[in-house]
Design an enzyme around this catalytic site. Structure first.
Site, mmCIF file in Angstrom:
data_model
loop_
_atom_site.group_PDB
_atom_site.id
_atom_site.type_symbol
_atom_site.label_atom_id
_atom_site.label_comp_id
_atom_site.label_asym_id
_atom_site.label_seq_id
_atom_site.Cartn_x
_atom_site.Cartn_y
_atom_site.Cartn_z
ATOM 1 N N ASP A 21 0.848 -1.291 -0.123
ATOM 2 C CA ASP A 21 0.261 0.049 -0.018
ATOM 3 C C ASP A 21 0.896 1.187 -0.109
ATOM 4 O O ASP A 21 1.871 1.479 0.568
ATOM 5 C CB ASP A 21 -0.858 -0.068 1.345
ATOM 6 C CG ASP A 21 -1.355 -1.022 1.646
ATOM 7 O OD1 ASP A 21 -1.541 -2.254 0.893
ATOM 8 O OD2 ASP A 21 -2.148 -1.230 2.577
ATOM 9 N N GLU A 41 -10.513 -2.255 4.468
ATOM 10 C CA GLU A 41 -9.005 -1.998 4.919
ATOM 11 C C GLU A 41 -9.060 -0.513 4.276
ATOM 12 O O GLU A 41 -9.792 -0.143 3.294
ATOM 13 C CB GLU A 41 -7.993 -2.764 4.165
ATOM 14 C CG GLU A 41 -8.318 -4.194 4.784
ATOM 15 C CD GLU A 41 -6.884 -5.214 4.228
ATOM 16 O OE1 GLU A 41 -6.487 -5.828 4.904
ATOM 17 O OE2 GLU A 41 -6.836 -5.095 2.949
HETATM 18 C C1 FRU Z 1 -3.915 -3.836 2.728
HETATM 19 C C2 FRU Z 1 -3.033 -4.309 4.182
HETATM 20 C C3 FRU Z 1 -3.616 -3.146 5.222
HETATM 21 C C4 FRU Z 1 -2.348 -3.077 6.070
HETATM 22 C C5 FRU Z 1 -1.263 -3.537 5.091
HETATM 23 C C6 FRU Z 1 -0.157 -4.316 5.649
HETATM 24 O O1 FRU Z 1 -3.031 -4.280 1.515
HETATM 25 O O2 FRU Z 1 -3.861 -5.455 4.368
HETATM 26 O O3 FRU Z 1 -4.769 -3.445 5.764
HETATM 27 O O4 FRU Z 1 -2.277 -2.236 7.035
HETATM 28 O O5 FRU Z 1 -1.728 -4.012 4.017
HETATM 29 O O6 FRU Z 1 0.890 -4.462 5.075
#
Ligand code: FRU
Length: 506
Positions: A36, A218
């Protein structure tokens, strides 16, 4: 000129971003794993991009925040890792703000601090099966994001016993004079506010029983946008979900409504069973918008991770894994009685990559039009008059190996599609190959297709960005042929540009 990698502590850039499948107009990390985008904030002429990063491997692992800056969101300078895991856990996704009034007291010398708000993920707690292993923490920088200090009072928001409790997106809410945090909590979003970024109060929840719930929610965002053509503002909530996207795996849905500083009230989609998506392609996830864009700019600027958890960790790249989408401007348009549509368009700054412009004369498309092109990166704009009955318009990108990406509009089903069934290497995951579809929001007989084609991806913006599809691909050699075909249709206008690499000048 080399734009990247100047200050990376261990620059692994011997091949200078020229490896097979290395994106040439998209941000990708110099090496190792990325997911992300995080902490996107603008300050003193720089767009900051932090990102979920595991610097020891090309698969997901203990998360850090990698960091890069740009003056145009197109060319990036890599900076050292900003945030490292500590005793509270890995550093998961989150946001960053400029604390203009120094409400946190973390500023120095009369200058506002840059404050990052993120999730601590405690791997021990997770392993032990507790419910409280995700908490929220803050860190601050007083030197334009170059060095960071963890706040000693961390975590600033403890976990009330909710397994998934993460990805805080924070913004200043002027009417209530409070910071507002939107947090993803399993099957819903929770809203909190704070006077100082340190003390948080729960306000309300949104999302249970509304929209898509094929997976966990998320990476939220919440911001106001003017409804184009009116003086009205609406609030837009982004909610990434994984899995449960419209074409499988990860994707980002949105809601339009009102926010009064306490509660988000959904107006669109009107039916709680419906879901609408920022991008219908399989590879735009966890996208959020930049904080602190100056009001005189006023754009709502978005960037997503060009990946999908179904296969992101096994795509055929060895040195690094994954890239970001191109930066996009989001705008909200009325859809008559039907509600709203969120449009995405690539930022105007990307135009400076254009070179070798070719204008395509108006012509019939019953006989396929073969374009003179070299290899990606390139940009193609087409305005096509569809035939009244049989409306099929296709752009085929292909190479001499017979590999192809087919992008188009199918009037029979009234869907846009990206077909990467024969696009190249798809052996790494059975979820990769396929024909993926997205809706059309107009019934106009004129169709606009705007394509950004990189070495390993295609971003499709149709009908002025009302329908968007982002998909990655791994051809064995670059696609070097482009064909446009619409049985009984007509090209009204077209332009093709070669794009310059953002990593090299050549
Ligand atoms: C989304 C996610 C988020 C988390 C991160 C962990 O892709 O699963 O919810 O903070 O990636 O790397």
């Amino acid at each position: 000129m080399l734009w990247a990698c100047q200050s990376q502590p261990q620059p692994e850039v011997s091949d200078n971003y020229r490896e097979p499948h290395r994106p040439q107009i998209h941000f990708s990390p110099p090496s190792h794993w990325m997911n992300d985008p995080n902490g996107m904030v603008y300050y003193e002429g720089e767009y900051h991009l932090f990102y979920q990063h595991y610097p020891d491997s090309t698969v997901w692992g203990p998360m850090h925040w990698g960091h890069a800056v740009s003056t145009d969101m197109i060319h990036w300078e890599h900076l050292p890792i900003a945030l490292y895991p500590d005793e509270h856990g890995y550093i998961f996704s989150g946001s960053a703000v400029i604390d203009w009034n120094n409400s946190s007291g973390l500023g120095e010398n009369g200058k506002p601090p840059m404050v990052a708000i993120f999730t601590f993920h405690d791997p021990e707690g997770a392993k032990a099966g507790t419910n409280t292993y995700q908490t929220q923490g803050i860190a601050y920088s007083n030197d334009k994001g170059r060095s960071w200090t963890m706040y000693e009072g961390n975590p600033v928001l403890g976990n009330p016993g909710l397994r998934d409790f993460r990805d805080p997106k924070v913004s200043w809410h002027e009417p209530s004079q409070r910071w507002v945090m939107i947090l993803a909590v399993g099957d819903h979003m929770a809203l909190y506010n704070s006077p100082d970024l340190k003390n948080w109060t729960h306000l309300s929840d949104f999302g249970q029983g509304v929209g898509a719930h094929g997976g966990v929610w998320e990476c939220p965002d919440l911001f106001a946008l003017e409804v184009e053509g009116t003086s009205q503002k609406k609030w837009v909530m982004l909610a990434s979900i994984n899995p449960g996207g419209p074409n499988g795996g990860s994707a980002t849905q949105y809601f339009v409504g009102e926010f009064d500083g306490q509660t988000f009230t959904r107006e669109w989609p009107a039916d709680p069973k419906d879901s609408v998506w920022v991008d219908y392609g399989k590879d735009n996830y966890a996208g959020v918008t930049w904080s602190d864009i100056p009001p005189e700019d006023g754009r709502r600027l978005f960037l997503g991770w060009m990946g999908n958890w179904q296969y992101a960790q096994v795509v055929p790249t060895e040195k690094w894994r994954s890239a970001m989408t191109l930066p996009r401007v989001l705008s909200l348009h009325p859809l008559g009685e039907k509600g709203y549509v969120l449009r995405s368009e690539v930022v105007a700054e990307a135009r400076k990559l254009r070179t070798n412009e070719q204008s395509l004369p108006a012509q019939g498309l019953t006989t396929p039009l073969q374009l003179q092109s070299s290899s990606p990166p390139l940009e193609l704009f087409l305005s096509i008059q569809l035939p009244p009955a049989e409306a099929l318009a296709e752009v085929t990108l292909s190479n001499a190996q017979g590999e192809q990406m087919v992008i188009g509009y199918d009037g029979n089903t009234q869907h846009f599609f990206v077909d990467r069934t024969q696009s190249g290497d798809a052996s790494f995951s059975e979820d990769f190959a396929g024909r993926h579809i997205g809706p059309r929001y107009t019934s106009s007989d004129t169709l606009s297709l705007h394509l950004f084609v990189d070495v390993a991806s295609v971003e499709v913006f149709a009908d002025d960005g009302s329908s968007v599809m982002t998909e990655i691909c791994f051809p064995s050699v670059p696609y070097d042929q482009i064909q446009v075909h619409a049985q009984g249709g007509k090209l009204l206008e077209g332009k093709l540009w070669q794009l310059k690499s953002i990593w090299h000048e050549e």
